[in-house]
Scaffold this motif. Structure first.
Motif, PDB file in Angstrom:
ATOM      1  N   ASN A 157       0.797  -1.101   0.258  1.00  0.00           N
ATOM      2  CA  ASN A 157      -0.041  -0.321   0.160  1.00  0.00           C
ATOM      3  C   ASN A 157       0.722   1.316   0.337  1.00  0.00           C
ATOM      4  OD1 ASN A 157      -3.125  -0.043   0.942  1.00  0.00           O
ATOM      5  ND2 ASN A 157      -1.871  -1.966   1.769  1.00  0.00           N
ATOM      6  N   SER A 158       1.930   1.245   0.777  1.00  0.00           N
ATOM      7  CA  SER A 158       2.129   2.469   1.238  1.00  0.00           C
ATOM      8  C   SER A 158       3.690   2.780  -0.504  1.00  0.00           C
ATOM      9  CB  SER A 158       3.764   2.598   1.833  1.00  0.00           C
ATOM     10  OG  SER A 158       3.034   2.815   3.457  1.00  0.00           O
ATOM     11  N   LEU A 159       4.291   1.062  -0.808  1.00  0.00           N
ATOM     12  CA  LEU A 159       5.086   1.009  -1.757  1.00  0.00           C
ATOM     13  C   LEU A 159       4.664   1.232  -2.984  1.00  0.00           C
ATOM     14  CD1 LEU A 159       6.402  -2.411  -1.287  1.00  0.00           C
ATOM     15  CD2 LEU A 159       8.053  -0.249  -0.313  1.00  0.00           C
ATOM     16  N   GLN A 160       3.548   1.473  -3.335  1.00  0.00           N
ATOM     17  CA  GLN A 160       2.829   1.844  -4.216  1.00  0.00           C
ATOM     18  C   GLN A 160       2.011   3.606  -4.031  1.00  0.00           C
ATOM     19  OE1 GLN A 160       0.537  -2.784  -5.771  1.00  0.00           O
ATOM     20  NE2 GLN A 160      -0.712  -0.417  -5.130  1.00  0.00           N
ATOM     21  N   LEU A 161       1.521   3.774  -3.532  1.00  0.00           N
ATOM     22  CA  LEU A 161       1.149   4.698  -3.062  1.00  0.00           C
ATOM     23  C   LEU A 161       3.157   6.071  -3.402  1.00  0.00           C
ATOM     24  CD1 LEU A 161      -0.266   7.333  -2.912  1.00  0.00           C
ATOM     25  CD2 LEU A 161      -0.132   7.073  -0.553  1.00  0.00           C
ATOM     26  N   PHE A 162       4.541   5.269  -2.453  1.00  0.00           N
ATOM     27  CA  PHE A 162       5.482   5.955  -2.902  1.00  0.00           C
ATOM     28  C   PHE A 162       6.133   6.406  -4.684  1.00  0.00           C
ATOM     29  CE2 PHE A 162      10.705   5.666  -2.929  1.00  0.00           C
ATOM     30  CZ  PHE A 162      10.254   6.627  -2.090  1.00  0.00           C
ATOM     31  N   GLU A 163       5.567   5.326  -4.564  1.00  0.00           N
ATOM     32  CA  GLU A 163       6.137   5.080  -7.062  1.00  0.00           C
ATOM     33  C   GLU A 163       4.982   6.341  -6.982  1.00  0.00           C
ATOM     34  OE1 GLU A 163       8.974   4.060  -7.680  1.00  0.00           O
ATOM     35  OE2 GLU A 163       9.758   2.906  -5.999  1.00  0.00           O
ATOM     36  N   ALA A 164       4.209   5.984  -6.690  1.00  0.00           N
ATOM     37  CA  ALA A 164       2.716   6.924  -7.969  1.00  0.00           C
ATOM     38  C   ALA A 164       3.180   8.509  -7.776  1.00  0.00           C
ATOM     39  CB  ALA A 164       1.284   6.949  -7.580  1.00  0.00           C
ATOM     40  N   LEU A 165       3.198   9.105  -6.297  1.00  0.00           N
ATOM     41  CA  LEU A 165       4.308   9.968  -5.925  1.00  0.00           C
ATOM     42  C   LEU A 165       5.095  10.415  -6.481  1.00  0.00           C
ATOM     43  CD1 LEU A 165       2.999  10.554  -1.810  1.00  0.00           C
ATOM     44  CD2 LEU A 165       1.607  12.126  -4.443  1.00  0.00           C
ATOM     45  N   ARG A 166       6.296  10.053  -6.161  1.00  0.00           N
ATOM     46  CA  ARG A 166       7.660  10.058  -6.660  1.00  0.00           C
ATOM     47  C   ARG A 166       7.873  10.100  -8.335  1.00  0.00           C
ATOM     48  NH1 ARG A 166      11.919   6.392  -7.750  1.00  0.00           N
ATOM     49  NH2 ARG A 166      14.135   7.024  -7.846  1.00  0.00           N
ATOM     50  N   ALA A 167       6.749   9.902  -8.967  1.00  0.00           N
ATOM     51  CA  ALA A 167       6.751   9.904 -10.472  1.00  0.00           C
ATOM     52  C   ALA A 167       5.962  11.071 -10.882  1.00  0.00           C
ATOM     53  CB  ALA A 167       5.857   8.402 -10.685  1.00  0.00           C
ATOM     54  N   ARG A 168       5.506  11.949  -9.617  1.00  0.00           N
ATOM     55  CA  ARG A 168       4.419  13.148 -10.448  1.00  0.00           C
ATOM     56  C   ARG A 168       5.688  14.483  -9.273  1.00  0.00           C
ATOM     57  NH1 ARG A 168       1.891   8.880 -10.007  1.00  0.00           N
ATOM     58  NH2 ARG A 168      -0.213   8.700 -12.254  1.00  0.00           N
ATOM     59  N   LYS A 169       6.853  13.548  -8.687  1.00  0.00           N
ATOM     60  CA  LYS A 169       7.663  14.601  -7.817  1.00  0.00           C
ATOM     61  C   LYS A 169       7.158  15.202  -7.634  1.00  0.00           C
ATOM     62  CE  LYS A 169      10.038  14.853 -13.225  1.00  0.00           C
ATOM     63  NZ  LYS A 169      11.254  14.507 -12.553  1.00  0.00           N
ATOM     64  N   VAL A 170       6.379  14.858  -6.115  1.00  0.00           N
ATOM     65  CA  VAL A 170       5.947  15.349  -4.976  1.00  0.00           C
ATOM     66  C   VAL A 170       7.208  14.510  -4.341  1.00  0.00           C
ATOM     67  CG1 VAL A 170       4.211  15.015  -3.513  1.00  0.00           C
ATOM     68  CG2 VAL A 170       3.814  14.958  -5.943  1.00  0.00           C
ATOM     69  N   PRO A 171       7.350  15.572  -3.464  1.00  0.00           N
ATOM     70  CA  PRO A 171       8.776  15.455  -2.131  1.00  0.00           C
ATOM     71  C   PRO A 171       8.298  14.515  -1.307  1.00  0.00           C
ATOM     72  CG  PRO A 171       8.598  17.863  -2.644  1.00  0.00           C
ATOM     73  CD  PRO A 171       7.216  17.296  -3.793  1.00  0.00           C
ATOM     74  N   VAL A 172       8.260  13.128  -1.512  1.00  0.00           N
ATOM     75  CA  VAL A 172       7.819  12.299  -0.375  1.00  0.00           C
ATOM     76  C   VAL A 172       9.476  11.483   0.227  1.00  0.00           C
ATOM     77  CG1 VAL A 172       7.434  10.540  -2.648  1.00  0.00           C
ATOM     78  CG2 VAL A 172       6.347   9.683  -0.777  1.00  0.00           C
TER      79      VAL A 172
END
Length: 325
Positions: A268-283
């Protein structure tokens, strides 16, 4: 809006807070204000079946409390004021699988910890989507949007900087916080008062072992069933999965999860991390080898996961949310 109209709204807002801050002590103990999110009742209650009930699950409440709230009908904020406020604030959403709201373990205990660090914390109860509210799965989002706007509208009264207001959520409360993080500008409800002129966008987001995806095989079955029903359509799954709603203008996000979480898989966190990172959101993400699910503070004693509040505060400090830099 005319100057006279603005003045009337401002007066109405001030009177509204005075009305909704209850005189009696809160369930969190003496001195904590209880603030009603909806002074005239929440929207869409015509077919609601909820009946609010506080249940104590602890076998020895004198030693440790473990209360849950079922059937939330009057969502509230419970304010934890620090002795020395630093201007930062957190809207806190406890978990409970969208079946109830866990108030002590993932609410009051964590709120006290952050208040000791100077953060003003508002612990939220929120409506449960399967209980007949007309907004359905959006009912908790309505409550979170309204809560964030109330905090900002009354920031001065709580010594809070309205540009340093974040959200933190645990488990299903992490989904509530995550939906607010990613759907903050979704039209949720008709304006109630002047507080609804404030933005609902959190300045930062902390998601603790969050229910993030509604898609198999990593969805938490109970949360998905309570949010979307027994057999949700693919469109509903996509609409309410955090990873499919990641957006470039999402606030900076901090994720915490245990790898051995058997209830809400770490994916759940891994997928969200990658999705945010792909959109250049600081995470930023911290994974602990052990901790299981729902550890809060009380189940981290003697484990590396006990460091999570300090990690969150250090991240807040680095990003300037505690007033430093």
């Amino acid at each position: 809006m005319t100057p006279v109209s603005s003045l009337i709204l401002a007066v109405t807002l001030a009177l509204g807070l005075a009305t909704c801050a209850m005189a009696q002590d809160s369930p969190a103990g003496p001195g904590h204000e209880v603030i009603a999110l909806w002074p005239k009742g929440p929207p869409g209650a015509e077919r609601a079946t909820a009946r609010e009930e506080v249940v104590e699950r602890s076998k020895d409440p004198a030693i440790i409390r473990d209360r849950i709230i079922k059937g939330v009908t009057h969502p509230t904020l419970i304010a934890f004021r620090p002795q020395y406020p630093n201007g930062s604030a957190l809207l806190m959403a406890p978990g409970g699988g969208y079946a109830w709201v866990v108030m002590d373990k993932e609410g009051y205990e964590a709120a006290e910890r952050f208040a000791r660090a100077g953060v003003t914390v508002f612990v939220m109860t929120y409506r449960l989507p399967q209980e007949g509210w007309s907004a359905g799965p959006a009912a908790p989002l309505q409550d979170a949007q309204r809560a964030m706007r109330l905090i900002r509208a009354h920031a001065a009264e709580y010594a809070v900087d309205p540009k340093r207001v974040g959200v933190i959520g645990f488990s299903a409360g992490g989904h509530v916080a995550g939906v607010l993080t990613l759907k903050f500008d979704q039209a949720g409800y008709p304006a109630v008062d002047a507080a609804d002129l404030a933005t609902a966008r959190p300045d930062f987001s902390v998601l603790m072992y969050p229910v993030a995806t509604m898609a198999a095989p990593h969805a938490h079955p109970g949360s998905r069933r309570n949010l979307l029903g027994a057999a949700p359509a693919p469109a509903a799954i996509a609409e309410w999965s955090l990873e499919t709603n990641a957006r470039p203008d999402a606030p900076p996000t901090f994720l915490v999860h245990a790898v051995d979480d058997a209830s809400v898989p770490v994916e759940n966190s891994l997928q969200l991390f990658e999705a945010l990172r792909a959109r250049k959101v600081p995470v930023e993400m911290h994974l602990f080898e052990e901790g299981g699910h729902g550890f809060g503070l009380r189940f981290t004693v003697g484990k590396p996961a006990a460091a999570w509040p300090d990690l969150v505060l250090a991240w807040m400090q680095r990003r300037g949310y505690l007033g430093g830099g």
